[in-house]
Write a protein that holds these residues in place. Sequence first.
Motif, PDB file in Angstrom:
ATOM      1  N   ARG A 140       0.827  -1.215   0.000  1.00 45.97           N
ATOM      2  CA  ARG A 140       0.000   0.000   0.000  1.00 45.97           C
ATOM      3  C   ARG A 140       0.852   1.252   0.000  1.00 45.97           C
ATOM      4  NH1 ARG A 140      -3.283  -3.174   3.452  1.00 45.97           N
ATOM      5  NH2 ARG A 140      -2.266  -2.289   5.311  1.00 45.97           N
ATOM      6  N   ALA A 141       1.921   1.240   0.790  1.00 42.61           N
ATOM      7  CA  ALA A 141       2.812   2.400   0.832  1.00 42.61           C
ATOM      8  C   ALA A 141       3.490   2.601  -0.515  1.00 42.61           C
ATOM      9  CB  ALA A 141       3.849   2.218   1.933  1.00 42.61           C
ATOM     10  N   ALA A 142       3.878   1.518  -1.183  1.00 42.67           N
ATOM     11  CA  ALA A 142       4.527   1.627  -2.489  1.00 42.67           C
ATOM     12  C   ALA A 142       3.584   2.224  -3.525  1.00 42.67           C
ATOM     13  CB  ALA A 142       5.012   0.254  -2.950  1.00 42.67           C
ATOM     14  N   VAL A 143       2.325   1.792  -3.510  1.00 45.37           N
ATOM     15  CA  VAL A 143       1.340   2.344  -4.439  1.00 45.37           C
ATOM     16  C   VAL A 143       1.183   3.840  -4.217  1.00 45.37           C
ATOM     17  CG1 VAL A 143      -1.099   2.353  -5.066  1.00 45.37           C
ATOM     18  CG2 VAL A 143       0.106   0.179  -4.772  1.00 45.37           C
ATOM     19  N   ALA A 144       1.120   4.253  -2.950  1.00 49.80           N
ATOM     20  CA  ALA A 144       1.012   5.686  -2.642  1.00 49.80           C
ATOM     21  C   ALA A 144       2.237   6.448  -3.128  1.00 49.80           C
ATOM     22  CB  ALA A 144       0.821   5.876  -1.135  1.00 49.80           C
ATOM     23  N   ASN A 145       3.411   5.846  -2.980  1.00 51.39           N
ATOM     24  CA  ASN A 145       4.644   6.490  -3.450  1.00 51.39           C
ATOM     25  C   ASN A 145       4.629   6.651  -4.971  1.00 51.39           C
ATOM     26  OD1 ASN A 145       5.584   6.507  -0.809  1.00 51.39           O
ATOM     27  ND2 ASN A 145       6.814   4.658  -1.056  1.00 51.39           N
ATOM     28  N   LEU A 146       4.200   5.611  -5.666  1.00 57.00           N
ATOM     29  CA  LEU A 146       4.138   5.670  -7.129  1.00 57.00           C
ATOM     30  C   LEU A 146       3.178   6.761  -7.590  1.00 57.00           C
ATOM     31  CD1 LEU A 146       4.158   1.832  -7.792  1.00 57.00           C
ATOM     32  CD2 LEU A 146       5.825   3.427  -8.753  1.00 57.00           C
ATOM     33  N   ARG A 147       2.041   6.843  -6.943  1.00 60.78           N
ATOM     34  CA  ARG A 147       1.075   7.877  -7.311  1.00 60.78           C
ATOM     35  C   ARG A 147       1.634   9.272  -7.056  1.00 60.78           C
ATOM     36  NH1 ARG A 147      -4.256   4.893  -4.689  1.00 60.78           N
ATOM     37  NH2 ARG A 147      -4.619   3.450  -6.431  1.00 60.78           N
ATOM     38  N   ARG A 148       2.311   9.435  -5.932  1.00 57.60           N
ATOM     39  CA  ARG A 148       2.908  10.741  -5.625  1.00 57.60           C
ATOM     40  C   ARG A 148       3.933  11.139  -6.682  1.00 57.60           C
ATOM     41  NH1 ARG A 148       3.683   9.895  -0.680  1.00 57.60           N
ATOM     42  NH2 ARG A 148       5.821   9.085  -0.712  1.00 57.60           N
ATOM     43  N   ALA A 149       4.592  10.160  -7.262  1.00 60.03           N
ATOM     44  CA  ALA A 149       5.576  10.432  -8.309  1.00 60.03           C
ATOM     45  C   ALA A 149       4.945  10.539  -9.698  1.00 60.03           C
ATOM     46  CB  ALA A 149       6.641   9.335  -8.315  1.00 60.03           C
ATOM     47  N   GLY A 150       3.619  10.366  -9.777  1.00 61.17           N
ATOM     48  CA  GLY A 150       2.942  10.445 -11.057  1.00 61.17           C
ATOM     49  C   GLY A 150       3.163   9.229 -11.924  1.00 61.17           C
ATOM     50  N   LEU A 151       3.378   8.073 -11.300  1.00 61.48           N
ATOM     51  CA  LEU A 151       3.678   6.842 -12.028  1.00 61.48           C
ATOM     52  C   LEU A 151       2.666   5.761 -11.686  1.00 61.48           C
ATOM     53  CD1 LEU A 151       7.495   6.878 -11.326  1.00 61.48           C
ATOM     54  CD2 LEU A 151       6.473   7.196 -13.587  1.00 61.48           C
ATOM     55  N   GLU A 152       2.552   4.795 -12.583  1.00 61.47           N
ATOM     56  CA  GLU A 152       1.681   3.660 -12.338  1.00 61.47           C
ATOM     57  C   GLU A 152       2.435   2.370 -12.598  1.00 61.47           C
ATOM     58  OE1 GLU A 152      -1.884   3.792 -14.561  1.00 61.47           O
ATOM     59  OE2 GLU A 152      -2.535   5.734 -13.775  1.00 61.47           O
ATOM     60  N   ALA A 153       2.115   1.364 -11.802  1.00 57.81           N
ATOM     61  CA  ALA A 153       2.572  -0.001 -12.032  1.00 57.81           C
ATOM     62  C   ALA A 153       1.575  -0.895 -11.326  1.00 57.81           C
ATOM     63  CB  ALA A 153       3.985  -0.225 -11.485  1.00 57.81           C
ATOM     64  N   ALA A 154       1.382  -2.082 -11.822  1.00 56.82           N
ATOM     65  CA  ALA A 154       0.466  -3.015 -11.166  1.00 56.82           C
ATOM     66  C   ALA A 154       1.179  -3.646  -9.980  1.00 56.82           C
ATOM     67  CB  ALA A 154       0.019  -4.087 -12.153  1.00 56.82           C
ATOM     68  N   VAL A 155       0.783  -3.280  -8.776  1.00 56.52           N
ATOM     69  CA  VAL A 155       1.369  -3.832  -7.558  1.00 56.52           C
ATOM     70  C   VAL A 155       0.428  -4.919  -7.040  1.00 56.52           C
ATOM     71  CG1 VAL A 155       2.138  -3.372  -5.203  1.00 56.52           C
ATOM     72  CG2 VAL A 155       2.563  -1.688  -7.029  1.00 56.52           C
ATOM     73  N   VAL A 156       0.914  -6.145  -6.999  1.00 55.89           N
ATOM     74  CA  VAL A 156       0.121  -7.303  -6.626  1.00 55.89           C
ATOM     75  C   VAL A 156       0.608  -7.825  -5.283  1.00 55.89           C
ATOM     76  CG1 VAL A 156      -0.527  -9.656  -7.281  1.00 55.89           C
ATOM     77  CG2 VAL A 156      -0.215  -7.899  -9.053  1.00 55.89           C
ATOM     78  N   VAL A 157      -0.307  -8.042  -4.355  1.00 59.32           N
ATOM     79  CA  VAL A 157       0.050  -8.649  -3.077  1.00 59.32           C
ATOM     80  C   VAL A 157      -0.011 -10.166  -3.237  1.00 59.32           C
ATOM     81  CG1 VAL A 157      -0.542  -8.892  -0.638  1.00 59.32           C
ATOM     82  CG2 VAL A 157      -0.813  -6.668  -1.785  1.00 59.32           C
ATOM     83  N   GLY A 158       1.116 -10.825  -3.019  1.00 59.02           N
ATOM     84  CA  GLY A 158       1.125 -12.271  -3.202  1.00 59.02           C
ATOM     85  C   GLY A 158       2.479 -12.872  -2.904  1.00 59.02           C
TER      86      GLY A 158
END
Length: 391
Positions: A140-158
Amino acid sequence: MDAGALAEDWLAAFRAVPRELFVPDRIWPGVADGSRQTALVDRAKDPVAWRAAVYSDVPLTTQWDDGRHRGDGLGTRPTSSSSMPRMVFSMLADLEVTAVRDGGRALEIGTGTGWNAGLLAHRLGGGNVVSVEYDATVARAAVANLRRAGLEAAVVVGDGRLGHGAGGPYSRTVATCSVGDVPYDWVRQTEDGGIIVAPWGTEYGGEAVVRLIVADGVASGSFTRSSAFMRLRQQRLPRPPFAAYLRGRAWPADGVRSTTSLSPAETGGWLAQFVIGLRVPGVFWRAERYGEKADGAGEADGTGGADGGGAYTLWLYSADTASWATADVVPGAVEFAVVQSGPRALWTEVEAAFRWWDRAGRPGFERFGLTVGADGQRAWLDRPGEGSWRV
């Protein structure tokens, strides 16, 4: 970067995806060789020190003990981090991301703070990057960091061992955690001609980055450089309590005494450990300094630092608890006392592995390689095929 790891073709990504957007306010900076962490740096209390740490070429621990540690001090085990920039860009160079065709996809195992995923997304496009993270809070923290940087990637929990088949096939697969067994799912999900880059190490110690090229369901390639990464959680190596070996008896118990002309101190270097681990499976070690308990109370970490700085005893243990050995280091000695117990003569095995490496001219990491197929892993020196051995 001064170290030369940041090639010109990654400079734009480095500037566009600043590390500071992916680092939390509370960090424990490491030292350059990854051997230890230093005191907490809190951005709210010392923003200058925090920024200096972020833009230093050191790893930054961002989580201890799978998130259970809450204090300001050091935890027991670092379990998530922002890797040192030199290693990040060296591994990206190994991955040859710049050679990926338009539409090529990348799989990352171990999202961490999301910085590496962000760099891949900047290069390949966010829709072409899948990152798998076991820890939901970290994800969740990584997704928030990516959004703050204006970037997207599919982050999958698994479970990173399984990769993410639904997003494949991938042109590139990279692990930001170390493994001792390259999961075959990573090979299956990487296309022919694709590259897998991962830190790899044995139970004994030592670790290096391996670069594998996939062809016809087999991945094979050489190691490129030494490394020191946190282990994939599902491959953490259990350490039996030391008391399980002597079984309540005083040392030397039923051990057989002998001597050796090889100082155990010579086996303690990172490269030597790596080679010994390749040749001697299922064994780990610790160094017992004078003043420590000889019965081995406590847990092993396999990082005791057998550096020959003084007198100590090297303990060797088989993972099945059936065998153990000790070898004493005494400064200035030419013969060293050895005691071995159990069906495996562990010091004899370690010494044989070391002398094999010595006779070969003490080759470096880059002369060793790994081949991964559906039937397991084989290591080799200089070339795969004949002369390789199972690891």
